[in-house]
Design a protein around this motif. Structure first.
Motif, PDB file in Angstrom:
ATOM      1  N   ARG A   1      46.928 -67.647 -22.212  1.00 15.72           N
ATOM      2  CA  ARG A   1      47.488 -67.670 -20.862  1.00 15.72           C
ATOM      3  C   ARG A   1      46.410 -67.985 -19.818  1.00 15.72           C
ATOM      4  O   ARG A   1      46.613 -68.829 -18.937  1.00 15.72           O
ATOM      5  CB  ARG A   1      48.137 -66.311 -20.562  1.00 15.72           C
ATOM      6  CG  ARG A   1      48.618 -66.139 -19.136  1.00 15.72           C
ATOM      7  CD  ARG A   1      49.651 -67.147 -18.727  1.00 15.72           C
ATOM      8  NE  ARG A   1      50.816 -67.133 -19.583  1.00 15.72           N
ATOM      9  CZ  ARG A   1      52.042 -67.410 -19.180  1.00 15.72           C
ATOM     10  NH1 ARG A   1      52.271 -67.739 -17.918  1.00 15.72           N
ATOM     11  NH2 ARG A   1      53.043 -67.399 -20.027  1.00 15.72           N
TER      12      ARG A   1
ATOM     13  N   THR B   1      45.017 -71.640 -19.049  1.00 18.31           N
ATOM     14  CA  THR B   1      45.841 -72.645 -18.369  1.00 18.31           C
ATOM     15  C   THR B   1      45.358 -72.935 -16.957  1.00 18.31           C
ATOM     16  O   THR B   1      45.829 -73.883 -16.335  1.00 18.31           O
ATOM     17  CB  THR B   1      47.314 -72.197 -18.320  1.00 18.31           C
ATOM     18  OG1 THR B   1      47.411 -70.960 -17.590  1.00 18.31           O
ATOM     19  CG2 THR B   1      47.870 -72.008 -19.728  1.00 18.31           C
TER      20      THR B   1
ATOM     21  N   GLU C   1      49.838 -63.161 -13.776  1.00 18.82           N
ATOM     22  CA  GLU C   1      50.541 -64.050 -14.704  1.00 18.82           C
ATOM     23  C   GLU C   1      51.798 -63.378 -15.255  1.00 18.82           C
ATOM     24  O   GLU C   1      52.853 -64.014 -15.398  1.00 18.82           O
ATOM     25  CB  GLU C   1      49.604 -64.447 -15.857  1.00 18.82           C
ATOM     26  CG  GLU C   1      48.423 -65.310 -15.444  1.00 18.82           C
ATOM     27  CD  GLU C   1      48.843 -66.703 -15.038  1.00 18.82           C
ATOM     28  OE1 GLU C   1      49.951 -67.131 -15.391  1.00 18.82           O
ATOM     29  OE2 GLU C   1      48.051 -67.385 -14.338  1.00 18.82           O
TER      30      GLU C   1
ATOM     31  N   GLU D   1      53.592 -60.998 -13.851  1.00 22.90           N
ATOM     32  CA  GLU D   1      54.595 -60.892 -12.783  1.00 22.90           C
ATOM     33  C   GLU D   1      55.326 -62.220 -12.593  1.00 22.90           C
ATOM     34  O   GLU D   1      56.508 -62.242 -12.284  1.00 22.90           O
ATOM     35  CB  GLU D   1      53.922 -60.471 -11.478  1.00 22.90           C
ATOM     36  CG  GLU D   1      53.519 -59.016 -11.427  1.00 22.90           C
ATOM     37  CD  GLU D   1      54.724 -58.104 -11.241  1.00 22.90           C
ATOM     38  OE1 GLU D   1      55.796 -58.589 -10.846  1.00 22.90           O
ATOM     39  OE2 GLU D   1      54.591 -56.890 -11.509  1.00 22.90           O
ATOM     40  N   ALA D   2      54.595 -63.326 -12.786  1.00 27.61           N
ATOM     41  CA  ALA D   2      55.196 -64.648 -12.570  1.00 27.61           C
ATOM     42  C   ALA D   2      55.999 -65.131 -13.772  1.00 27.61           C
ATOM     43  O   ALA D   2      56.840 -66.015 -13.629  1.00 27.61           O
ATOM     44  CB  ALA D   2      54.095 -65.672 -12.242  1.00 27.61           C
ATOM     45  N   ASP D   3      55.766 -64.555 -14.950  1.00 29.29           N
ATOM     46  CA  ASP D   3      56.421 -65.033 -16.174  1.00 29.29           C
ATOM     47  C   ASP D   3      56.969 -63.841 -16.974  1.00 29.29           C
ATOM     48  O   ASP D   3      56.221 -63.190 -17.709  1.00 29.29           O
ATOM     49  CB  ASP D   3      55.426 -65.823 -17.025  1.00 29.29           C
ATOM     50  CG  ASP D   3      56.085 -66.485 -18.241  1.00 29.29           C
ATOM     51  OD1 ASP D   3      57.258 -66.168 -18.532  1.00 29.29           O
ATOM     52  OD2 ASP D   3      55.431 -67.310 -18.902  1.00 29.29           O
TER      53      ASP D   3
ATOM     54  N   GLN E   1      58.671 -63.721 -19.634  1.00 29.58           N
ATOM     55  CA  GLN E   1      58.508 -63.883 -21.082  1.00 29.58           C
ATOM     56  C   GLN E   1      57.115 -63.441 -21.533  1.00 29.58           C
ATOM     57  O   GLN E   1      56.963 -62.779 -22.565  1.00 29.58           O
ATOM     58  CB  GLN E   1      58.740 -65.342 -21.466  1.00 29.58           C
ATOM     59  CG  GLN E   1      58.723 -65.583 -22.986  1.00 29.58           C
ATOM     60  CD  GLN E   1      59.105 -67.009 -23.336  1.00 29.58           C
ATOM     61  OE1 GLN E   1      59.497 -67.787 -22.483  1.00 29.58           O
ATOM     62  NE2 GLN E   1      58.987 -67.349 -24.601  1.00 29.58           N
ATOM     63  N   PHE E   2      56.088 -63.793 -20.751  1.00 31.92           N
ATOM     64  CA  PHE E   2      54.730 -63.344 -21.059  1.00 31.92           C
ATOM     65  C   PHE E   2      54.629 -61.832 -20.929  1.00 31.92           C
ATOM     66  O   PHE E   2      53.985 -61.166 -21.746  1.00 31.92           O
ATOM     67  CB  PHE E   2      53.745 -64.037 -20.121  1.00 31.92           C
ATOM     68  CG  PHE E   2      52.317 -63.587 -20.289  1.00 31.92           C
ATOM     69  CD1 PHE E   2      51.676 -63.664 -21.520  1.00 31.92           C
ATOM     70  CD2 PHE E   2      51.601 -63.089 -19.206  1.00 31.92           C
ATOM     71  CE1 PHE E   2      50.359 -63.256 -21.670  1.00 31.92           C
ATOM     72  CE2 PHE E   2      50.291 -62.684 -19.345  1.00 31.92           C
ATOM     73  CZ  PHE E   2      49.665 -62.767 -20.582  1.00 31.92           C
TER      74      PHE E   2
ATOM     75  N   ASN F   1      47.340 -70.864  -8.713  1.00 34.19           N
ATOM     76  CA  ASN F   1      48.641 -71.387  -8.282  1.00 34.19           C
ATOM     77  C   ASN F   1      48.867 -71.140  -6.798  1.00 34.19           C
ATOM     78  O   ASN F   1      49.400 -71.999  -6.080  1.00 34.19           O
ATOM     79  CB  ASN F   1      49.758 -70.745  -9.104  1.00 34.19           C
ATOM     80  CG  ASN F   1      49.814 -71.291 -10.514  1.00 34.19           C
ATOM     81  OD1 ASN F   1      49.304 -72.377 -10.776  1.00 34.19           O
ATOM     82  ND2 ASN F   1      50.422 -70.557 -11.419  1.00 34.19           N
TER      83      ASN F   1
END
Length: 248
Positions: free
Chosen positions: A41, A44, A75, A77-79, A81-82, A158
């Protein structure tokens, strides 16, 4: 288990694994799966790669662990699935521990007295109130950190790329030279005679690198965004000259 605790446990387990066995051959242990998931992760983004490298170089350093935990929290919080993947691996890590080391709740021993000692009841109430307040404050602080502090302080790449997105112009009207920067980090620069695609990265707060490929040549510029976010100063490597772009 709250997401903040999950991420803290995951990063700690990965850091302990690095400190114990290094970053070489990965096995099928849960700690190795956590390390691989976090590394995949963070790789990226430029800043994520930097923070992971700091953790790998100094896995016992509290600052490296803290900064990595913040990045992984953003990361997760934004995804969702992760985040779910981290939840699953941390649960598995807990199940892998010997029973004596697993988090558990020990029920209180049966009270053989009909009437508990009067002085114990107020202490129990105070402890419960403190625990409830602490839980609320922890939740609020976590929400503020992830949703307000990290993005607006420029601690995630981001967030910094979003701040740069838009159309920028240079020179006097009619502004024939334009750079259009997209939220995904790609951009296009055009003038009346030629156009070039490119890509933006952000290695640090308010700092950007614009790389472009014009076919017959490739070049890059270092960018600096002002505090108001309406002027972008570009400098070619090795050159004292600068170009100031204004947000359209």
């Amino acid at each position: 288990m709250e997401l903040a605790q999950v991420v803290h446990t995951a990063v700690a387990a990965a850091a302990d694994r690095i400190a114990a066995t290094g970053t070489g051959h990965l096995t099928d242990t849960t700690a190795d799966h956590l390390y691989r998931s976090i590394a995949d992760r963070l790789h990226t983004t430029v800043i994520g790669t930097y923070l992971l490298r700091e953790l790998e170089n100094q896995p016992t350093d509290p600052t490296a662990r803290r900064d990595t935990t913040r990045a992984v929290t953003a990361e997760a919080e934004a995804d969702p699935q992760f985040a779910a993947e981290l939840h699953h691996l941390v649960d598995q890590l807990t199940r892998d521990l010997p029973p004596a080391y697993r988090p558990h709740h020990t029920p209180p021993a049966p009270d053989t007295h009909h009437e508990p000692p009067p002085h114990r009841q107020p202490n129990a109430v105070v402890i419960l109130l403190i625990a409830a307040v602490a839980a609320v404050l922890l939740t609020i602080n976590g929400i503020i950190l992830v949703n307000l502090v990290l993005p607006h302080a420029g601690l995630t790449e981001n967030a910094r790329l979003n701040k740069l997105a838009g159309t920028w112009t240079s020179g006097e009207p009619p502004h024939d030279d334009r750079i259009t920067i997209r939220r995904n980090g790609t951009f296009a620069i055009t003038d009346p005679n030629w156009s070039c695609p490119g890509r933006v990265t952000s290695p640090a707060r308010s700092r950007y690198v614009l790389e472009m490929d014009c076919g017959i040549f490739r070049t890059s510029f270092d960018g600096k965004l002002n505090l108001l976010g309406d002027k972008l100063t570009l400098t070619a490597p090795g050159s004292p000259e600068t170009t100031v772009l204004t947000r359209e």
